[in-house]
Design a protein around this motif. Structure first.
Motif, PDB file in Angstrom:
ATOM      1  N   ILE A  19      -9.007   3.317   0.095  1.00 34.87           N
ATOM      2  CA  ILE A  19      -9.203   2.247   1.079  1.00 34.87           C
ATOM      3  C   ILE A  19     -10.678   2.156   1.478  1.00 34.87           C
ATOM      4  O   ILE A  19     -11.458   3.063   1.206  1.00 34.87           O
ATOM      5  CB  ILE A  19      -8.361   2.486   2.353  1.00 34.87           C
ATOM      6  CG1 ILE A  19      -8.639   3.875   2.960  1.00 34.87           C
ATOM      7  CG2 ILE A  19      -6.879   2.344   2.061  1.00 34.87           C
ATOM      8  CD1 ILE A  19      -9.788   3.997   3.879  1.00 34.87           C
TER       9      ILE A  19
ATOM     10  N   THR B   7       0.825  -1.204   0.000  1.00 32.82           N
ATOM     11  CA  THR B   7       0.000   0.000   0.000  1.00 32.82           C
ATOM     12  C   THR B   7       0.863   1.258   0.000  1.00 32.82           C
ATOM     13  O   THR B   7       1.875   1.314   0.682  1.00 32.82           O
ATOM     14  CB  THR B   7      -0.907   0.003   1.243  1.00 32.82           C
ATOM     15  OG1 THR B   7      -1.458  -1.286   1.394  1.00 32.82           O
ATOM     16  CG2 THR B   7      -2.018   1.011   1.102  1.00 32.82           C
TER      17      THR B   7
ATOM     18  N   ASP C 239      -7.468  -2.601   1.328  1.00 34.55           N
ATOM     19  CA  ASP C 239      -7.243  -1.928   0.054  1.00 34.55           C
ATOM     20  C   ASP C 239      -8.393  -2.343  -0.872  1.00 34.55           C
ATOM     21  O   ASP C 239      -9.230  -3.168  -0.503  1.00 34.55           O
ATOM     22  CB  ASP C 239      -5.853  -2.253  -0.522  1.00 34.55           C
ATOM     23  CG  ASP C 239      -5.673  -3.720  -0.904  1.00 34.55           C
ATOM     24  OD1 ASP C 239      -6.690  -4.446  -1.040  1.00 34.55           O
ATOM     25  OD2 ASP C 239      -4.517  -4.143  -1.077  1.00 34.55           O
TER      26      ASP C 239
END
Lengths: 312, 356
Positions: A129, A123, A176
């Motif tokens: 997100i 990430t 994610d």
């Protein structure tokens, strides 16, 4: 549009979405991940008047990741509620008290729905997100709550996003938009749009300690309790021997196999000198400590190694 | 208890601030650069959301028809003394209040003297995870919008049965329901019902269980008057002389505990007014939430970051269609909207209420 499993979403590499089409692609990615991520997000009920938090299942046999201030300690019994209302007892495993990471285990028959952890730490700042959780407690009609945001700050042990959280979300999962678990909700700022999470790297670095039910660090997210065996005892007036009159359910002594009637002979290397001696020495221990107890049952002596629980 | 306190402490404080790299404000979810990507949809808010204006923007509305029908949130609208309504770039002082629904907390206004572009409604309801836009702060000339997602399942919120008497009840025995508390703000209080009264009947129907009471009020509205029959113990007047009785049991037989049956009238009032809400820990984390934020027959839940003064406007998806009307900023991470289907029905209902 289809993306490869490990490929980054193209919209994460834009400084900002450039069109409604980009936003629609964010929406598609989020929606695609919702069924699996929702199913694995549990409400953790801590018992009467103690409130609730959230957690996420990361293996088919029911391993849960959550926050240390939700699990509260090592070897405790709490309850997990699935999105459909099914309840399971949960035993808390280890925790990292200075970052707010914790692990727990569902005590029930799997397989359970679970999510994958992002082990590559892939990430980046600005990635889109989604935050899931049982905000404000379990609500079957409402279901798991999802919020959208971006990763806006990154430090080694804390990440910040601009999706909003509230009480009850603590311990819930940060994903994610591939549906990989990247963090656990910990706390929020005073203004809206400031949510703080423990990144997965902190869990992965301490995995063995967490799995081994260790209490790591000195707070502030959890405080160590003094060691608790979970037995009622009596002392023989003549011999001064300490014997167990009752083994309390779900506590350390029961898990170690001790039984009512067992005479306790030693704690660690040293012999026991009466019930007061046992109580004093246990108080010096803390929850999660491993102790060796010598005992006599039906005339035969034996030894048991067990991990102490905590007592408030 | 200590754990709850700690949970609270941990949840509202910034324990250990975050250093390291940071994303500039304009690229965050509500930042300028992200807003620019959906500018074309913000234009819909410019044309088809209304702003309630009193010095500053105090609330929003949804433009429902070319005739100038605008739906606004009642409990916020009622707080304003003399608001003007801004649609597009024009300010209107000339409008009528046509009708209101306490069930949905919505008032129908009709503005005159302009051309209006009604909002376009979506055909279907947005699913969990759909991106939605809401009004954000605005100036008199320009609307701003903000982005979020449908956050949970559509559902009813609150306890329903909006119109209440304002009493607490206990089932003492089968067939014996006793009034155990009377809210000083309720119609029961003003109608003369007292703590300790036995409930016998409501509008001619016998009250045998306390669960029956909400059912008996089910079809009633706020403002309706109900007839209540209660039985009340009569306190004996202070006897002037102790009565001499040879057989004490004779006295009991002759003078059973006296009760009187009273028929009283009580007005039904809004639950929110009769039983003001308690603020919870989560409320304290949320700042100024909506005056009324519960007891809606059905809502969409989303996470666009509303405030008390940004409710009332449309909830719009990325195809530019309206999927609801924002009706409450419920908490820090939770906003409610009346679904489009119910909103269209409500508009028609309010028009017929106004005989239009």
């Amino acid at each position: 549009m289809v993306w490869g499993e490990s490929e980054r979403h193209y919209f994460n590499d834009l400084r900002a979405p450039e069109s409604v089409e980009d936003l629609l692609n964010i929406e598609r990615a989020l929606k695609a991940q919702l069924p699996v991520t929702r199913a694995a997000t549990v409400c953790l009920e801590l018992g009467e008047e103690k409130g609730s938090g959230s957690g996420v299942i990361v293996s088919a046999n029911g391993l849960i990741l959550t926050a240390a201030h939700v699990s509260g300690g090592v070897n405790r019994t709490i309850e997990a509620v699935m999105e459909d209302g099914t309840r399971y007892p949960v035993r808390t495993l280890g925790l990292i008290s200075d970052t707010d990471a914790a692990m727990a285990q569902i005590e029930g028959e799997g397989p359970f729905p679970f999510v994958e952890i992002d082990r590559e730490n892939s990430t980046l700042l600005g990635d889109w997100i989604m935050s899931l959780g049982h905000s404000g407690g379990f609500d079957e009609e409402r279901g798991v709550v999802v919020r959208l945001g971006r990763l806006v700050r990154m430090a080694s042990r804390t990440w910040q996003t601009d999706g909003d959280l509230i009480g009850g979300d603590s311990g819930g999962p940060l994903f994610d938009l591939h549906g990989k678990l990247i963090g656990i909700h910990s706390r929020v700022g005073k203004v809206k749009g400031e949510s703080l999470h423990v990144p997965m790297s902190n869990f992965l670095e301490n995995w063995d300690e967490l799995l081994g039910s260790q209490f790591v660090g000195r707070g502030p997210f959890a405080q160590r309790l003094s060691g608790y065996l979970g037995v009622k005892i009596e002392e023989d007036e003549e011999s001064g021997e300490v014997s167990i009159t009752e083994v309390l359910e779900g506590q350390a002594a029961e898990r170690g196999g001790l039984q009512a009637g067992d005479v306790l002979l030693s704690l660690g290397e040293e012999e026991l000198k009466g019930s007061e001696d046992l109580v004093t020495r246990l108080k010096k221990k803390t929850e999660g400590d491993t102790v060796v107890l010598g005992y006599r049952r039906d005339g035969e002596e034996g030894e048991v190694e067990l991990k102490l629980g905590g007592h408030e | 208890m200590s754990k709850l306190t700690f949970l609270l402490g941990a949840a509202i404080s910034m324990l250990g601030s975050v250093f390291g790299q940071s994303l500039e404000g304009e690229f965050r979810k509500e930042g300028r650069e992200v807003r620019a990507s959906y500018d074309e949809i913000t234009k819909i808010f410019q044309a088809s959301s209304a702003v309630l204006y009193e010095e500053i923007a105090r609330g929003y509305g949804v433009v429902m028809s070319a005739e100038g029908d605008v739906l606004v949130k009642t409990s916020e609208f009622d707080l304003l003394e003399n608001p003007s309504v801004v649609v597009a770039k024009k300010r209107y002082r000339d409008y009528k209040i046509l009708a209101a629904s306490s069930e949905w907390d919505v008032t129908l206004l009709r503005i005159t003297g302009g051309d209006f572009e009604p909002i376009t409604f979506a055909e279907s309801e947005p699913s969990h995870g759909t991106i939605v836009l809401s009004n954000s702060s605005s100036t008199r000339l320009r609307r701003r919008t903000q982005l979020g997602v449908i956050a949970a399942n559509a559902r009813a919120v609150g306890k329903g049965d909006l119109a209440v008497l304002g009493i607490a009840m206990t089932q003492v025995d089968p067939d014996y329901v006793r009034v155990d508390g009377v809210s000083p703000l309720g119609g029961a209080h003003d109608g003369g019902i007292l703590k300790g009264d036995q409930l016998l009947a409501i509008n001619g129907h016998a009250v045998t269980t306390k669960e029956l009471v909400p059912d008996l009020l089910d079809d009633k509205k706020v403002g309706d008057i109900v007839e209540i029959v209660v039985s009340r113990k009569v306190l004996p007047e202070e006897p002037s002389e102790p009565q001499e009785v040879e057989d004490p049991f004779l006295f009991v037989e002759d003078h059973p505990a006296e009760v009187e049956e009273l028929t009283l009238e009580a007005e039904l009032r809004e639950r929110q007014i009769v039983f003001p809400e308690q603020r919870t820990r989560n409320d304290m984390m949320s700042g100024e939430f909506s005056e009324r934020r519960t007891n809606f027959p059905r809502v969409l839940q989303h996470d666009t970051s509303l405030a008390q003064r940004t409710v009332g406007g449309p909830l719009v998806t990325l195809d530019g269609n309206c999927v609801g009307m924002n009706i409450a900023f419920a908490s820090r991470e939770c906003s409610y909207a009346i679904p489009a289907k119910e909103l269209k029905e409500l508009h028609q209902e309010l028009l017929s209420q106004a005989n239009l």
